[in-house]
Design an enzyme around this catalytic site. Sequence first.
Site, PDB file in Angstrom:
ATOM      1  N   CYS A  92     -23.532   5.198 -53.489  1.00 15.61           N
ATOM      2  CA  CYS A  92     -23.000   6.289 -54.678  1.00 15.61           C
ATOM      3  C   CYS A  92     -22.856   5.537 -56.080  1.00 15.61           C
ATOM      4  O   CYS A  92     -22.038   4.933 -56.567  1.00 15.61           O
ATOM      5  CB  CYS A  92     -21.698   7.396 -54.079  1.00 15.61           C
ATOM      6  SG  CYS A  92     -22.219   8.597 -55.141  1.00 15.61           S
ATOM      7  N   ASN A 203     -32.003   1.888 -45.675  1.00 17.34           N
ATOM      8  CA  ASN A 203     -32.469   2.869 -45.969  1.00 17.34           C
ATOM      9  C   ASN A 203     -32.708   2.821 -47.397  1.00 17.34           C
ATOM     10  O   ASN A 203     -33.229   2.504 -48.934  1.00 17.34           O
ATOM     11  CB  ASN A 203     -30.769   3.225 -46.276  1.00 17.34           C
ATOM     12  CG  ASN A 203     -30.501   4.598 -46.886  1.00 17.34           C
ATOM     13  OD1 ASN A 203     -29.814   5.278 -47.471  1.00 17.34           O
ATOM     14  ND2 ASN A 203     -30.905   5.665 -46.314  1.00 17.34           N
ATOM     15  N   GLY A 204     -33.886   4.127 -47.559  1.00 22.01           N
ATOM     16  CA  GLY A 204     -34.565   4.765 -49.525  1.00 22.01           C
ATOM     17  C   GLY A 204     -35.467   4.895 -49.052  1.00 22.01           C
ATOM     18  O   GLY A 204     -36.423   4.333 -48.923  1.00 22.01           O
ATOM     19  N   GLY A 205     -36.081   6.343 -49.110  1.00 18.25           N
ATOM     20  CA  GLY A 205     -37.261   6.797 -49.588  1.00 18.25           C
ATOM     21  C   GLY A 205     -37.978   7.151 -48.525  1.00 18.25           C
ATOM     22  O   GLY A 205     -39.130   6.764 -48.351  1.00 18.25           O
ATOM     23  N   GLY A 225     -32.039   9.825 -44.779  1.00 18.82           N
ATOM     24  CA  GLY A 225     -31.673  10.686 -45.655  1.00 18.82           C
ATOM     25  C   GLY A 225     -32.288  12.247 -46.077  1.00 18.82           C
ATOM     26  O   GLY A 225     -31.825  12.583 -44.946  1.00 18.82           O
ATOM     27  N   ARG A 226     -32.582  12.483 -46.550  1.00 15.49           N
ATOM     28  CA  ARG A 226     -33.507  13.314 -47.491  1.00 15.49           C
ATOM     29  C   ARG A 226     -34.100  14.106 -46.554  1.00 15.49           C
ATOM     30  O   ARG A 226     -34.702  15.224 -46.292  1.00 15.49           O
ATOM     31  CB  ARG A 226     -34.011  13.724 -49.245  1.00 15.49           C
ATOM     32  CG  ARG A 226     -33.034  13.270 -49.522  1.00 15.49           C
ATOM     33  CD  ARG A 226     -33.385  13.266 -50.768  1.00 15.49           C
ATOM     34  NE  ARG A 226     -33.696  11.715 -51.113  1.00 15.49           N
ATOM     35  CZ  ARG A 226     -33.883  11.335 -51.817  1.00 15.49           C
ATOM     36  NH1 ARG A 226     -35.071  12.550 -53.329  1.00 15.49           N
ATOM     37  NH2 ARG A 226     -35.248   9.963 -52.052  1.00 15.49           N
TER      38      ARG A 226
END
Length: 330
Positions: A92, A203-205, A225-226
């Site tokens: 974070c 993780n990521g995108g 995630g999103r």
Amino acid sequence: MDRRFAIAPMMDWTDRHCRFFHRLMTRRALLYTEMVTTGAVIHGDRQRLLGFAAAEHPIALQLGGSDPAALAESARIGEGFGYDEINLNVGCPSDRVQEGRFGACLMLEPKLVADSVAAMKAAVRVPVTVKCRIGVDDQDPEEVLFAFAAEVRAAGADALIVHARKAWLKGLSPKENREVPPLDYAIVHRLKDVHTDWPIVLNGGLASLEQARDNLGNLDGVMLGRAAYQEPWRLIGVDPMFYGEAAPVASAKAAAAAMIPYIEREMAGGVRLNSITRHVLGLFRAVPGARAFRRHLSVEAVKPGASASVMADALARVVDSEADMSHIAA
């Protein structure tokens, strides 16, 4: 621990209501809490911060902190609450987190991270994992990520989850840090080539289940995630795609209907309706009535005296012909 698919820890999003909702659509995904600081765990209202429903298993507690003793104590408390994994946030980039000397700035202190992992491992029997970036600021990921991974593995970390972007500690907002630094999935795969017998998760995108599956490759898992939060209908496809098992619900509409008894129970305990329904707004996409569903919840759920009937009324605005969402393009 099966890590093939996980839903990322997301501040202000993956609270217990969100996780209960997500679990209705996938039995197998590994769920994560929001990041909880060690100070909050040790000194705060633990039941409010750490309580969760048995249906949420498997579930990991993500901790924020940099003091090994405090992290060990928080991990013990988390294990006592029944969490299946303790995860340390080293990703974070917010100013508040940096001021507390934790999150992504710990990429600059791998020895401290290793000491923290060792302390937590000595305190609990459940897996202890780390979620990190590929580097921060002007660090060279080819040097930093591989050295960081080796250090935390030597300290006993049971898995590493890598958000495949750098974090810029100055100059970018947390939102920009999730979008602006370029993704580098290849470096995570190269890291796995070095650690063939150590779990590494990407993780990521990742914007869809199909993209996640296509990027799994030699890795042990992927984490959305999103995309999972903003378009939760995607989660109905997790168990069939990643585990070869039927989804627990046949449709997004069935998932929404299954939330109504939960809403009634939680509201009887004093929870505000909007605290729950805010997590379901993206449940329908390209379905007649989806906009009316969102509008009704957004307007009515915040009103004084709103009850579970608001959810039922919103659901009635979605056409009954809505079936499973797997046919919708990513």
